[in-house]
Design an enzyme around this catalytic site. Sequence first.
Site, PDB file in Angstrom:
ATOM      1  N   ARG A 142       0.892  -0.984   0.386  1.00 18.91           N
ATOM      2  CA  ARG A 142      -0.777   0.053  -0.193  1.00 18.91           C
ATOM      3  C   ARG A 142       0.801   2.026   0.060  1.00 18.91           C
ATOM      4  O   ARG A 142       0.575   2.252  -0.222  1.00 18.91           O
ATOM      5  CB  ARG A 142      -0.963  -0.316   0.959  1.00 18.91           C
ATOM      6  CG  ARG A 142      -1.702   1.441   1.057  1.00 18.91           C
ATOM      7  CD  ARG A 142      -2.548   0.932   2.691  1.00 18.91           C
ATOM      8  NE  ARG A 142      -2.001   0.842   3.845  1.00 18.91           N
ATOM      9  CZ  ARG A 142      -2.754   0.403   4.617  1.00 18.91           C
ATOM     10  NH1 ARG A 142      -3.894   0.462   5.056  1.00 18.91           N
ATOM     11  NH2 ARG A 142      -1.766   0.350   6.216  1.00 18.91           N
TER      12      ARG A 142
ATOM     13  N   SER B 196       3.880 -20.919   9.606  1.00 17.90           N
ATOM     14  CA  SER B 196       4.522 -21.207  11.128  1.00 17.90           C
ATOM     15  C   SER B 196       6.245 -20.954  10.734  1.00 17.90           C
ATOM     16  O   SER B 196       6.406 -21.645  10.186  1.00 17.90           O
ATOM     17  CB  SER B 196       3.762 -22.430  12.007  1.00 17.90           C
ATOM     18  OG  SER B 196       4.496 -21.740  13.124  1.00 17.90           O
TER      19      SER B 196
ATOM     20  N   GLY C  58       7.695 -17.780  12.041  1.00 19.89           N
ATOM     21  CA  GLY C  58       8.261 -16.137  12.289  1.00 19.89           C
ATOM     22  C   GLY C  58       8.991 -16.004  11.870  1.00 19.89           C
ATOM     23  O   GLY C  58       8.594 -16.361  10.194  1.00 19.89           O
TER      24      GLY C  58
ATOM     25  N   LYS D  84      -3.499 -24.134  11.543  1.00 24.72           N
ATOM     26  CA  LYS D  84      -2.927 -23.237  12.020  1.00 24.72           C
ATOM     27  C   LYS D  84      -3.104 -22.969  13.049  1.00 24.72           C
ATOM     28  O   LYS D  84      -2.505 -22.436  14.142  1.00 24.72           O
ATOM     29  CB  LYS D  84      -1.903 -22.770  11.269  1.00 24.72           C
ATOM     30  CG  LYS D  84      -1.917 -20.951  11.431  1.00 24.72           C
ATOM     31  CD  LYS D  84      -0.193 -21.596  11.865  1.00 24.72           C
ATOM     32  CE  LYS D  84       1.247 -20.356  12.249  1.00 24.72           C
ATOM     33  NZ  LYS D  84       0.474 -19.371  12.529  1.00 24.72           N
TER      34      LYS D  84
ATOM     35  N   HIS E  25      -1.847 -25.683  15.725  1.00 24.82           N
ATOM     36  CA  HIS E  25      -0.812 -25.674  15.768  1.00 24.82           C
ATOM     37  C   HIS E  25      -0.170 -24.923  16.578  1.00 24.82           C
ATOM     38  O   HIS E  25       0.071 -24.533  17.605  1.00 24.82           O
ATOM     39  CB  HIS E  25      -0.101 -25.266  14.443  1.00 24.82           C
ATOM     40  CG  HIS E  25       1.680 -24.635  14.732  1.00 24.82           C
ATOM     41  ND1 HIS E  25       1.816 -23.910  15.523  1.00 24.82           N
ATOM     42  CD2 HIS E  25       2.781 -25.531  14.407  1.00 24.82           C
ATOM     43  CE1 HIS E  25       3.190 -23.625  14.985  1.00 24.82           C
ATOM     44  NE2 HIS E  25       3.572 -24.853  14.706  1.00 24.82           N
ATOM     45  N   ASN E  26      -1.040 -23.528  16.954  1.00 26.31           N
ATOM     46  CA  ASN E  26      -0.449 -22.036  17.607  1.00 26.31           C
ATOM     47  C   ASN E  26      -1.154 -23.089  19.453  1.00 26.31           C
ATOM     48  O   ASN E  26      -0.755 -22.598  20.304  1.00 26.31           O
ATOM     49  CB  ASN E  26      -1.505 -20.992  17.350  1.00 26.31           C
ATOM     50  CG  ASN E  26      -0.031 -20.642  15.816  1.00 26.31           C
ATOM     51  OD1 ASN E  26       0.394 -20.725  15.182  1.00 26.31           O
ATOM     52  ND2 ASN E  26      -0.342 -18.831  15.587  1.00 26.31           N
TER      53      ASN E  26
ATOM     54  N   GLU F 195       0.946 -25.028  20.586  1.00 31.04           N
ATOM     55  CA  GLU F 195       2.343 -24.019  21.034  1.00 31.04           C
ATOM     56  C   GLU F 195       1.977 -22.934  22.600  1.00 31.04           C
ATOM     57  O   GLU F 195       2.833 -23.127  23.491  1.00 31.04           O
ATOM     58  CB  GLU F 195       2.383 -22.742  19.874  1.00 31.04           C
ATOM     59  CG  GLU F 195       3.877 -21.960  20.215  1.00 31.04           C
ATOM     60  CD  GLU F 195       3.368 -20.983  19.062  1.00 31.04           C
ATOM     61  OE1 GLU F 195       3.792 -21.448  17.696  1.00 31.04           O
ATOM     62  OE2 GLU F 195       3.305 -19.637  19.143  1.00 31.04           O
ATOM     63  N   TYR F 196       0.993 -22.638  22.203  1.00 36.45           N
ATOM     64  CA  TYR F 196       0.670 -22.249  23.631  1.00 36.45           C
ATOM     65  C   TYR F 196       0.752 -23.138  25.023  1.00 36.45           C
ATOM     66  O   TYR F 196       1.551 -22.832  26.325  1.00 36.45           O
ATOM     67  CB  TYR F 196      -1.201 -21.476  23.813  1.00 36.45           C
ATOM     68  CG  TYR F 196      -1.762 -20.209  23.302  1.00 36.45           C
ATOM     69  CD1 TYR F 196      -0.180 -19.527  22.108  1.00 36.45           C
ATOM     70  CD2 TYR F 196      -1.918 -19.341  24.502  1.00 36.45           C
ATOM     71  CE1 TYR F 196      -1.193 -18.454  21.979  1.00 36.45           C
ATOM     72  CE2 TYR F 196      -2.249 -18.319  23.516  1.00 36.45           C
ATOM     73  CZ  TYR F 196      -1.802 -17.732  22.344  1.00 36.45           C
ATOM     74  OH  TYR F 196      -2.034 -15.979  22.312  1.00 36.45           O
TER      75      TYR F 196
ATOM     76  N   LYS G  85      -2.349 -13.327  21.338  1.00 38.61           N
ATOM     77  CA  LYS G  85      -1.914 -12.203  20.032  1.00 38.61           C
ATOM     78  C   LYS G  85      -4.233 -12.736  19.454  1.00 38.61           C
ATOM     79  O   LYS G  85      -4.773 -12.685  18.698  1.00 38.61           O
ATOM     80  CB  LYS G  85      -1.374 -12.951  18.425  1.00 38.61           C
ATOM     81  CG  LYS G  85      -0.326 -11.657  18.828  1.00 38.61           C
ATOM     82  CD  LYS G  85       0.273 -11.308  17.139  1.00 38.61           C
ATOM     83  CE  LYS G  85       1.367 -10.331  17.707  1.00 38.61           C
ATOM     84  NZ  LYS G  85       2.166 -10.723  16.251  1.00 38.61           N
TER      85      LYS G  85
END
Length: 477
Positions: free
Chosen positions: A33, A128, A130, A183, A186-187, A190-191, A261
Amino acid sequence: TKAQIGVTGLAVMGRNLARNFARNGYTVALHNRTASRTHQLVEEFGEEGIFVPAGTAEEFVAALERPRRLVIMVKAGEATDAVIQEFAPLLESGDMIIDGGNAHFADTRRREKELREKGIHFVGTGISGGEEGALHGPSIMPGGSVESYASLGPMLEKISAKAKDGAPCVTHVGPDGAGHFVKMVHNGIEYADMQLIGEAYQLLRDVAGYSPARIADIFRSWNEGRLDSYLIEITAEVLSHVDAATGEPFVDIVQDQAEQKGTGRWTVQIALDLGVPVSGIAEAVFARSLSGHADLRAASRHLAGPSALALPESEAAAFADRVEQALYASKIVSYTQGFHEIAAGSETYDWDIDSGAVARIWRGGCIIRAAFLDRITAAYEAEPGLVSLLSDKEFADEIAAAQDDWRAVLVAATIQGVPTPGFAAALAYYDALRAERLPAALTQGQRDFFGAHTYRRTDREGSFHTLWGGDRSEVEA
Ligand code: 2AM
């Protein structure tokens, strides 16, 4: 020459993904943008490959070979819809929009359906790993149509992480929102992994009485064994880090309020909707939430705790070994819960997800990458219809070997007053699953008593109600 792929949204994830494609020999169209980001990328990294910077949406679309492959890397939510609305009118039938953001899978399903009606493939893709993963090889979880994967798959396989056996960490997860769903889980896992590691750390600190540096060494040694994983490795790094300003262990100068998040929270919200018990993941999300309630914690500091003392030095090493067992057993349970959610999502939305393939693509690139995932893949390969990871004989045997230590660690945690919601939820799940009888029978009795909700019997078919307010005889409902 036209670009084989284009990336719009050139913040750090988009920029690194674009560079990854270019470094792998693809011609990459660039758009953002704010044009300055596009120029900056070309200026700084133009040498890495062939980039085609585009100032306008029209130029960007015109730069792409057909069928077009257009990757969107903007903040999930409204920005994604805005960008789709900007580009969709410029695209033609057969073109692909790949959303590499952390979209909610329900949004992905909606967008896929809308675009499918225009002949455009919408490929909701979990990525995933990062910033580093995006650049050097992430784990990639694409959903969308089979046709889109036929066109896109080889490129994704090229830029993805490779597992130790060389296999690319990408697979076509399933239709529409399947990739973003996986995904999301997956997160969530991860937590849970991070929470369990946090509990292990706190026990080694408060019960074993070890320093952060010593605990870092313990994590390093665990990383040589069955817990070998990225998260254990970075835990050792964080714990051994010393704050330059104060000389204190870094972990002691960081505010103990964890942020999130939202993908962990979604994992739990969706699990509630699907009726899947992901208690370990839920505890991990709640633990972060609790940590952030500074006022509540300040108002509670005076509450009484146990008077127990830390273990004598002579018992600390044996305790640390027990914590490893508790951590490993709890980890098996949280993966069991996460894979249950994937199976339930697959069933509900007709995605036909291959759980073994999911474990396989998590072996490299992503945050939860771990040697352990090979074992999960093997379990699903041995029995594709595996009802639960805990039904796999090898995992069951490992938990059997770990359970005494697991229980002892929870006893110690309870006596010492160290909160271990992750370990405890995992053990409760394990014990509930293996129980001959659950108090759910009593719950059914209570429900029938106050609400005439009826119950089923163990010895006969049918629904029954007891006339609690009357003579307590039983009637068939
Ligand atoms: P920007 O550089 O112009 O801010 C992460 O925020 C990335 O998403 C940035 O590249 C940002 O562009 C882009 N982005 C955020 N909201 C957007 C929107 N509504 N339309 C287009 N791009 C957007």
